[in-house]
Design a protein around this motif. Structure first.
Motif, short mmCIF file in Angstrom:
data_model
loop_
_atom_site.label_atom_id
_atom_site.label_comp_id
_atom_site.label_asym_id
_atom_site.label_seq_id
_atom_site.Cartn_x
_atom_site.Cartn_y
_atom_site.Cartn_z
N SER A 23 8.54 63.16 -4.28
CA SER A 23 7.30 63.09 -5.12
C SER A 23 5.78 62.41 -4.32
O SER A 23 4.88 62.73 -5.35
N THR A 26 3.90 65.50 -2.96
CA THR A 26 3.92 67.11 -3.61
C THR A 26 4.57 66.48 -4.85
O THR A 26 5.36 66.71 -5.01
N ALA A 27 3.84 67.54 -6.18
CA ALA A 27 3.73 67.47 -7.18
C ALA A 27 4.84 68.93 -7.72
O ALA A 27 5.37 68.36 -8.74
N SER A 28 4.87 69.67 -6.44
CA SER A 28 5.16 71.04 -6.83
C SER A 28 6.56 71.12 -7.46
O SER A 28 7.42 69.92 -7.16
N THR A 29 7.47 72.29 -8.19
CA THR A 29 8.75 71.61 -8.43
C THR A 29 9.31 72.78 -7.63
O THR A 29 11.23 72.82 -7.65
N THR A 30 8.62 74.32 -6.95
CA THR A 30 9.85 74.73 -7.42
C THR A 30 9.03 74.89 -5.82
O THR A 30 7.85 74.24 -4.94
N GLY A 31 9.83 76.13 -4.22
CA GLY A 31 9.24 76.16 -3.30
C GLY A 31 9.41 75.09 -2.45
O GLY A 31 8.68 74.98 -1.19
N VAL A 32 10.11 74.36 -2.38
CA VAL A 32 10.10 72.83 -1.44
C VAL A 32 11.71 72.58 -1.02
O VAL A 32 12.47 73.16 -2.22
N THR A 61 7.17 72.99 2.40
CA THR A 61 6.50 73.53 0.86
C THR A 61 6.34 75.42 1.38
O THR A 61 6.28 75.52 3.08
#
Length: 66
Positions: A23, A26-32, A61
């Motif tokens: 966190s 990245t704030a991304s929740t997919t593709g990590v 990512t």
């Protein structure tokens, strides 16, 4: 304690989890995807996998482009 995240030293508190480390980047929740000390950590284990001093964390990512 100090951990290496994507090649850069980060000071984190004892008990910091993989999820908390991700966190910060990245704030991304997919593709990590995440590896700790060259071992892939499944997404279902991020919240329960605690980091230790001197761990090496790689956060990747997915990027889409043309």
């Amino acid at each position: 304690m100090i951990v290496m995240i994507n090649g850069a030293a980060h000071e984190v508190t004892d008990g910091t989890t993989v999820a908390q480390a991700v966190s910060t980047l990245t704030a991304s929740t997919t593709g990590v995807a995440v590896a700790v000390n060259d071992e892939v950590v499944t997404r279902s284990a991020w919240e329960t996998t605690a980091l230790s001093d001197s761990d090496r964390v790689e956060v990747l990512t997915a990027v889409q482009g043309g």
